[in-house]
Design a protein around this motif. Structure first.
Motif, PDB file in Angstrom:
ATOM      1  N   GLY A 498       0.934  -1.068   0.277  1.00  0.00           N
ATOM      2  CA  GLY A 498      -0.063   0.203   0.108  1.00  0.00           C
ATOM      3  C   GLY A 498       1.116   1.746   0.163  1.00  0.00           C
ATOM      4  O   GLY A 498       0.206   2.316  -0.439  1.00  0.00           O
ATOM      5  N   ASN A 502       0.675   4.376  -2.660  1.00  0.00           N
ATOM      6  CA  ASN A 502      -0.062   5.403  -2.113  1.00  0.00           C
ATOM      7  C   ASN A 502       1.215   6.599  -3.128  1.00  0.00           C
ATOM      8  O   ASN A 502       1.313   7.621  -3.317  1.00  0.00           O
ATOM      9  CB  ASN A 502       0.377   6.180  -0.629  1.00  0.00           C
ATOM     10  N   TRP A 525      -7.931  -5.505  -1.185  1.00  0.00           N
ATOM     11  CA  TRP A 525      -7.592  -4.673   0.556  1.00  0.00           C
ATOM     12  C   TRP A 525      -9.073  -4.708   1.044  1.00  0.00           C
ATOM     13  O   TRP A 525      -8.462  -4.714   2.111  1.00  0.00           O
ATOM     14  CB  TRP A 525      -7.370  -2.801   0.171  1.00  0.00           C
ATOM     15  N   TRP A 551       0.780   2.573   4.641  1.00  0.00           N
ATOM     16  CA  TRP A 551       0.635   1.642   4.044  1.00  0.00           C
ATOM     17  C   TRP A 551      -0.537   1.002   4.182  1.00  0.00           C
ATOM     18  O   TRP A 551      -1.480   0.945   3.114  1.00  0.00           O
ATOM     19  CB  TRP A 551       1.700   0.287   4.265  1.00  0.00           C
ATOM     20  N   CYS A 552      -0.922   0.951   5.563  1.00  0.00           N
ATOM     21  CA  CYS A 552      -2.086   0.930   5.480  1.00  0.00           C
ATOM     22  C   CYS A 552      -3.757   1.684   4.950  1.00  0.00           C
ATOM     23  O   CYS A 552      -4.207   0.862   4.182  1.00  0.00           O
ATOM     24  CB  CYS A 552      -2.911   0.110   6.992  1.00  0.00           C
ATOM     25  N   PHE A 554      -3.656   2.943   2.094  1.00  0.00           N
ATOM     26  CA  PHE A 554      -3.857   3.037   1.077  1.00  0.00           C
ATOM     27  C   PHE A 554      -5.994   2.634   0.613  1.00  0.00           C
ATOM     28  O   PHE A 554      -5.861   3.290  -0.503  1.00  0.00           O
ATOM     29  CB  PHE A 554      -3.289   1.813   0.077  1.00  0.00           C
TER      30      PHE A 554
END
Length: 874
Positions: A498, A502, A525, A551-552, A554
């Motif tokens: 992610g 991004n 996701w 990352w999360c 995203f």
């Protein structure tokens, strides 16, 4: 529609003149044509995953126009449309200018519906276009009861070939639905069905697998037929999913059914069951498909059929296929284009390493397959084929971490050809071992493969360095976005991080038409979310991956960007609940208003701020990590406020706005040092993100901005000094602050760290690290790609009118660039911005498509000396 055309004389350092050329209208009737018709952003999809489709089209006209009305007709048979008798949707003329993602509003559709549609439009003078060509869409198998086949395979066989003979009485439309766990190829009567490779796209296997629907009508014949499904493991390996509670079988399996359409209804002619036959093939995947272990393929040519025609297959030994017990899970139609071979790359050079070993240079890096036409070899002779993306400093073979390698075992006949089938490699260089004869260049090719999306942009300017950087990034995207997701690198981890997403989503979505790819990726996701709203750093999520909140999150950022860039609200609607769940998880680890480190988990580790910044940047400093992550949460609150507003949730929008404002105040008081006018470590990311997020008060913004420039010059010699997170953030900040000269100066640096440093050292794709370590085909620093279009081209979508329905055009012109030609293909058509400095003047040529409006903003430092205006009415 009224469009304002202006003619200015302006100056900046010297006299400049601005001309915007727009076509004027005549009295003749306009010629209006409808093109590029899509359903759910796909062209003639055989099987979509819902019963409420959306339609899009583009309009071209020989005169400027605005669509004032449209009429869509949908029917259960194409002849009904052609005869003017649509039976599913026929509401007549609708007064609306919408031509992107128009929702279906006809009779109820159901699983396996097959429909035809057409559209026509009216302009402001009441002139109507001809009807568009007839397009088609199908509804996939949505009800489990409609999927009638059993999963079949061969126990412990990694790449089995499955076959079934059947008889066809009448020739009609026929659809083949294939739901494979692992890759598949389909053959009917000896011919490969479609040009797809490595199908289906990726999914979260413990939650979902994907079904691919093929129109096989043209492959069938009256009388005897044969269907063959060749399977490969791909991601369907227990070793790949070692951190997930899932029972993976010891070999790939598939279920399929062949439906024939008669009298507007489907009859199932054939399903996978125990009556099928199977045999082992000569392909064997040698990788475990976890990080650094993707291996390659071992091909025993003697075990492969000479071809796939029934007569050839009849001469081989077969055994009954086995019905396999597969755990229950969601099965949905794939909603992204398939992988296809998109470029054939001939070998550039070959040199001898020793008496039977050869080093081949393909001329550029790629993700895909290698093909080698072999001389006559001895039976059983094994050729080793190794791959790398770089050489040592003295031009010798560089062994990659984990290795990429194939083996070919010859059957001893003339004309043998090696080519990959169910795995792929990322490489530029190939080492061929145990081949006593020098291979001819004409006998070696590579095949670049990726999801079958279309290019959606072009960039060229007077500065060859900028062109080279842009082209490297644009090409790198093609090596990273495949199989319905985008990876960090195709060879070492092959993971849908992610953070990498991004970092380069904006670049990718500007450069390519990838809305369906993001629909597939974001579904993974959502499927990868754990209890309590916890998200991994990678999706699909077979194993752990390093990262952090950037990352999360995203799932928030990519959903919003897809809405803004494509005018497609489905993703923000569908995943808004998951976004809120994740922010609830963030709240769990928020202490005194600031997010702090959360625990490592079996499916997620590390807690990063920036990643792989160049030497001299303290991105591992805990203060920097906390600042960056909380700025990102503020960024998420900002997007959630907008998403909630679009979804008609004003109360929730207000809550997110309040949370963002509170967090921003805390960010400034906690991390800002008034003595040196810096945030945290004073890195480019630490300085730019608080300004971008809105945490920097207006009265101190100029000081922070000035300090950012000074830190860059004094601490980093004017170089870019950011990593995976920092590059896109600094790029966004620079576009918003019209700091084109700041970015331009950094891009022009030829030494470490920089993009020209990569290019001067032989790069054709961007690296994982500024110093060339590990991977040379990577997704770390591609966030700068958006700058070429949003700054130099000045083309920025208006979030209030998504999908480029309204755009701001405001070119930012660095001192060292004298002209630029930029295009952006939008859901409405092509926007083109050309500008040129000429004899102390600047001339602009701007074109926008039907359905799009634009606000042109003068370049910074321009002053109007003389102006005239007139309206052009269409």
């Amino acid at each position: 529609m009224n469009i304002l055309a202006k003619k200015y004389k302006i100056f900046t350092n010297a006299f400049l003149a601005l001309f915007i050329f727009l076509l004027t209208t005549g009295r003749a009737e306009a010629a209006i044509t409808i093109i590029d018709m899509k359903c759910e952003n796909l062209v003639n999809p055989n099987a979509i995953d819902n019963t409420n489709p959306h339609f899009s089209w583009k309009i071209i006209s020989d005169k400027p126009m605005r669509q004032e009305a449209f009429e869509i007709q949908v029917a259960s048979d194409s002849m009904l449309l052609l005869n003017g008798l649509p039976d599913l949707w026929n509401l007549g003329k609708i007064d609306a200018s919408t031509s992107v993602m128009v929702p279906y509003n006809g009779a109820a559709l159901s699983s396996r519906s097959l429909c035809w549609w057409r559209v026509r439009v009216w302009n402001g003078q009441g002139e109507v276009s001809a009807w568009s060509p007839v397009a088609r869409f199908g509804i996939g198998i949505l009800d489990k009861a409609d999927m009638k086949g059993s999963f079949i395979g061969l126990a412990s066989m990694k790449t089995p070939i499955l076959r079934k003979k059947f008889t066809l009485i009448d020739k009609n439309t026929a659809f083949l639905h294939v739901n494979s766990l692992g890759y598949h190829e389909v053959y009917i009567n000896g011919e490969k069905v479609s040009e797809d490779v490595l199908s289906p796209a990726v999914s979260q296997f413990n939650k979902r697998s994907l079904a691919v629907t093929y129109d096989v009508s043209r492959y069938l014949r009256i009388g005897a037929n044969e269907l063959v499904i060749w399977l490969g493991q791909g991601w369907y390996k227990q070793t790949a999913w070692d951190r997930v509670d899932i029972n993976i079988l010891d070999g790939p399996v598939a279920r399929a059914q062949l439906d024939v359409r008669q009298n507007n209804s489907w009859n199932t002619l054939l399903v996978t069951d125990s009556t099928w036959k199977g045999r082992e093939s000569g392909y064997e995947d040698t990788g475990t498909w976890n990080a650094l272990r993707f291996g390659g393929e071992k091909v025993d040519a003697a075990k492969n059929p000479a071809d796939m025609y029934p007569a050839t297959l009849d001469g081989l030994a077969w055994q009954p296929a086995a019905v396999m017990n597969v755990p229950d899970h969601e099965v949905s139609p794939v909603m992204t284009e398939p992988n296809r071979i998109r470029e054939k790359i001939p070998a550039k050079s070959v040199k001898k390493i020793n008496s039977n070993t050869w080093l081949v240079d393909m001329g550029k890096s790629l993700n895909g397959w290698f093909e080698l036409r072999l001389p006559k070899l001895a039976e059983g002779q094994t050729i080793a084929i190794d791959y790398t993306d770089d050489l040592t400093a003295d031009g010798q073979w560089l062994e990659m971490e984990g290795g990429q390698a194939d083996k070919y075992i010859a059957m001893g006949k003339a004309g043998e050809i090696f080519c990959n089938k169910f795995n792929h490699h990322a490489f530029r260089y190939v080492k061929i071992t145990n081949l006593p004869v020098k291979p001819a260049l004409k006998d070696m090719n590579a095949f670049l493969l990726h999801t079958d999306y279309r290019a959606a942009s072009s960039f060229e300017c007077s500065d060859p360095d900028l062109n080279a950087i842009h082209d490297m990034i644009q090409y790198t995207m093609r090596c990273l976005a495949f199989s319905g997701y985008m990876v960090d690198c195709p060879h070492l981890e092959r993971a849908g991080y992610g953070g990498d997403g991004n970092s380069s989503t904006l670049s990718l979505q500007i450069m390519y038409d990838v809305a369906p790819l993001f629909a597939n990726w974001l579904q993974a996701w959502s499927d990868a979310m754990r209890e309590g709203g916890s998200l991994p750093h990678v999706a699909p999520n077979p194993g752990a991956g390093g990262g952090g909140p950037y990352w999360c999150g995203f799932i928030i950022m990519a959903s919003w960007q897809t809405y803004v860039n494509y005018g497609d609200s489905r993703l923000i609607e569908k995943y808004y609940p998951a976004m809120k769940k994740w922010l609830g998880y963030v709240e769990k680890y928020t202490i005194n208003g600031l997010l702090k480190r959360w625990p490592d988990l079996p499916y997620r580790d590390w807690y990063l701020g920036d990643w792989l910044a160049p030497s001299g940047v303290d991105s591992g400093n805990q203060s920097s990590i906390d600042l960056v992550n909380n700025c990102f949460i503020s960024d998420c609150f900002s997007k959630m406020e907008k998403i909630a507003a679009v979804l008609g949730k004003p109360v929730e929008a207000t809550v997110f706005a309040e949370r963002r404002n509170s967090l921003n105040k805390l960010l400034h008081t906690t991390y800002y040092n008034p003595d040196n006018k810096t945030y945290s470590t004073g890195s480019q990311l630490d300085m730019a993100y608080p300004m971008l997020a809105g945490a920097t008060p207006k009265e101190q913004y100029a000081d922070v901005k000035k300090q950012l420039f000074e830190n860059t010059e004094n601490n980093h010699r004017g170089h870019i000094a950011a990593g995976l997170v920092g590059v896109p953030i600094v790029t966004r900040w620079a576009v918003e602050n019209k700091a084109a000269d700041f970015i331009y100066a950094m891009l022009k640096k030829r030494d470490y760290p920089g993009y020209l440093y990569m290019i001067d050292n032989g790069a054709t794709t961007t690296w994982e690290s500024w110093n060339r370590d590990r991977s040379r085909i990577h997704n770390c620093y591609n966030g700068i790609g958006s700058w070429f279009y949003q700054a130099i081209g000045g083309i920025r979508p208006d979030e209030a009118n998504p999908g480029y329905r309204h755009v701001f055009i405001e070119p930012q012109i660095p001192e060292g660039v004298s002209w630029a030609k930029v295009t952006k293909e939008t859901p409405y058509g092509t926007i083109a911005v050309n500008w040129e400095k000429q004899n102390g003047q600047i001339k602009f040529n701007i074109a926008i498509p039907v359905g799009c409006t634009a606000s042109f903003l003068l370049p910074e430092r321009a002053k109007i000396l003389e102006s005239g205006r007139h309206e052009i009415c269409y």
